[in-house]
Design a protein around this motif. Structure first.
Motif, mmCIF file in Angstrom:
data_model
loop_
_atom_site.group_PDB
_atom_site.id
_atom_site.type_symbol
_atom_site.label_atom_id
_atom_site.label_comp_id
_atom_site.label_asym_id
_atom_site.label_seq_id
_atom_site.Cartn_x
_atom_site.Cartn_y
_atom_site.Cartn_z
ATOM 1 N N MET A 111 0.860 -0.977 0.209
ATOM 2 C CA MET A 111 -0.145 -0.149 0.156
ATOM 3 C C MET A 111 0.775 1.369 -0.040
ATOM 4 O O MET A 111 0.592 2.063 -0.770
ATOM 5 N N LEU A 112 1.933 1.368 0.505
ATOM 6 C CA LEU A 112 2.806 2.844 1.077
ATOM 7 C C LEU A 112 3.800 2.745 -0.390
ATOM 8 O O LEU A 112 4.012 3.719 -1.026
ATOM 9 N N LEU A 113 3.723 1.816 -0.906
ATOM 10 C CA LEU A 113 4.601 1.459 -2.331
ATOM 11 C C LEU A 113 3.342 2.700 -3.713
ATOM 12 O O LEU A 113 4.231 3.046 -4.217
ATOM 13 N N ALA A 114 2.101 1.791 -3.022
ATOM 14 C CA ALA A 114 1.290 2.167 -4.422
ATOM 15 C C ALA A 114 1.046 3.321 -4.236
ATOM 16 O O ALA A 114 0.994 3.865 -4.905
ATOM 17 N N ILE A 115 0.882 3.964 -2.980
ATOM 18 C CA ILE A 115 0.613 5.497 -2.607
ATOM 19 C C ILE A 115 1.473 6.513 -3.014
ATOM 20 O O ILE A 115 1.761 7.236 -4.581
ATOM 21 N N ILE A 116 2.951 5.800 -3.049
ATOM 22 C CA ILE A 116 4.443 6.714 -3.119
ATOM 23 C C ILE A 116 4.410 7.002 -4.940
ATOM 24 O O ILE A 116 4.369 7.817 -5.405
ATOM 25 N N SER A 117 4.437 5.925 -5.791
ATOM 26 C CA SER A 117 4.334 5.729 -6.860
ATOM 27 C C SER A 117 2.998 6.486 -7.617
ATOM 28 O O SER A 117 3.499 6.771 -8.881
ATOM 29 N N GLY A 118 2.048 6.188 -7.093
ATOM 30 C CA GLY A 118 0.905 6.318 -7.763
ATOM 31 C C GLY A 118 0.704 7.786 -7.660
ATOM 32 O O GLY A 118 0.336 8.290 -8.694
ATOM 33 N N THR A 119 1.069 8.694 -6.949
ATOM 34 C CA THR A 119 0.793 9.575 -6.479
ATOM 35 C C THR A 119 2.038 10.674 -7.081
ATOM 36 O O THR A 119 1.332 11.563 -7.718
ATOM 37 N N ILE A 120 3.028 10.309 -6.821
ATOM 38 C CA ILE A 120 3.992 10.466 -7.628
ATOM 39 C C ILE A 120 3.835 10.878 -9.793
ATOM 40 O O ILE A 120 3.515 11.933 -10.398
ATOM 41 N N ILE A 121 3.452 10.210 -10.114
ATOM 42 C CA ILE A 121 2.894 9.716 -11.214
ATOM 43 C C ILE A 121 1.500 10.942 -12.042
ATOM 44 O O ILE A 121 1.504 11.416 -12.474
ATOM 45 N N ILE A 122 0.703 10.009 -11.087
ATOM 46 C CA ILE A 122 -0.883 11.138 -11.166
ATOM 47 C C ILE A 122 -0.462 12.332 -10.861
ATOM 48 O O ILE A 122 -1.129 13.493 -11.567
ATOM 49 N N ALA A 123 0.348 12.882 -10.035
ATOM 50 C CA ALA A 123 0.132 14.353 -9.537
ATOM 51 C C ALA A 123 0.989 15.442 -10.565
ATOM 52 O O ALA A 123 0.789 16.170 -11.008
ATOM 53 N N THR A 124 2.265 14.300 -11.673
ATOM 54 C CA THR A 124 3.136 15.084 -12.510
ATOM 55 C C THR A 124 1.910 15.224 -13.421
ATOM 56 O O THR A 124 1.857 16.415 -14.436
ATOM 57 N N GLY A 125 1.271 14.236 -13.775
ATOM 58 C CA GLY A 125 -0.371 14.572 -15.234
ATOM 59 C C GLY A 125 -0.684 15.597 -14.831
ATOM 60 O O GLY A 125 -1.051 16.355 -15.819
ATOM 61 N N LEU A 126 -1.138 15.452 -13.670
ATOM 62 C CA LEU A 126 -2.473 16.847 -13.104
ATOM 63 C C LEU A 126 -1.432 18.320 -12.806
ATOM 64 O O LEU A 126 -2.065 18.833 -13.947
#
Length: 220
Positions: A111-126
């Motif tokens: 979960m922690l790795l999914a949060i970190i990885s997913g958030t970095i990718i999504i936030a960059t796109g946004l």
């Protein structure tokens, strides 16, 4: 439309498409399979899809965006509205493609790795989308409106709008995942602001260089 305008618009839509793909990838390969409702219409779509499995996340996002399009045109403007329409339809298409054709799956169940990885990718796109006066639709539109008519920056505006979605996600998927989602929302706002600041700095530097070149051409 002259050549310079065409090149500028083409660059903007290329960047917007890249941002959309990043957002879709982060959701489909990190957030969705781990039931992380990290804010936004995409997070709310995960909650709704949990109760109505027949509706895919991409379809729910499309329906929600249609409702919000009119608001963006009226309160923000046509340029933002057109780019947002393109981005939101593209996001729904890319997410459905990843889900139904590529059969997207969790790249990690940590979960922690999914949060970190997913958030970095999504936030960059946004961040890329917001930096060129666009959004991927959904509650991002509400955040942009809040940003325009208040003193809040985009990151804080996203955080305020997404808190409701996080609460719904916590009630649906459990308190532990709700806490992870809250962390994702906070990190998302910070990263989005950082990406926008970086892009604005690059734009400013490029403008300075262009002005210098223009002055040197006039002198010569």
């Amino acid at each position: 439309m002259n050549k310079n305008n065409f090149i500028t618009i083409s660059k903007e839509y290329f960047l917007l498409t890249l941002g959309v793909i990043l957002v879709a990838f982060g959701i489909q390969y990190f957030y969705a399979p781990n039931e992380i409702a990290g804010g936004g219409l995409s997070g709310m779509a995960l909650v709704i899809s949990h109760y109505i499995p027949r509706l895919s996340v991409g379809t729910i996002i499309l329906i929600g965006n249609i409702i919000l399009f009119v608001i963006s045109f009226i309160l923000i403007g046509g340029d933002f509205g057109l780019k947002t329409i393109y981005a939101s339809f593209m996001l729904s298409f890319v997410m459905d493609f990843m889900e139904k054709v590529l059969h997207s799956y969790a790249l990690t169940t940590n979960m922690l790795l999914a949060i970190i990885s997913g958030t970095i990718i999504i936030a960059t796109g946004l961040g890329i989308a917001f930096a060129i006066n666009a959004s991927t639709g959904g509650t991002d539109i509400l955040a942009k409106i809040l940003n325009k008519y208040s003193t809040f920056n985009i990151g804080i505006s996203l955080l305020l709008v997404d808190l409701f979605v996080v609460v719904c996600g916590g009630l649906t998927f459990g308190l532990d995942k709700g806490i992870y989602s809250l962390l994702a929302v906070i990190a998302n706002g910070l990263i989005v602001d950082a990406v926008i600041a970086k892009i604005e700095k690059v734009k400013s530097n490029n403008k300075i260089e262009d002005d210098k070149e223009l002055k040197s051409e006039k002198v010569s």
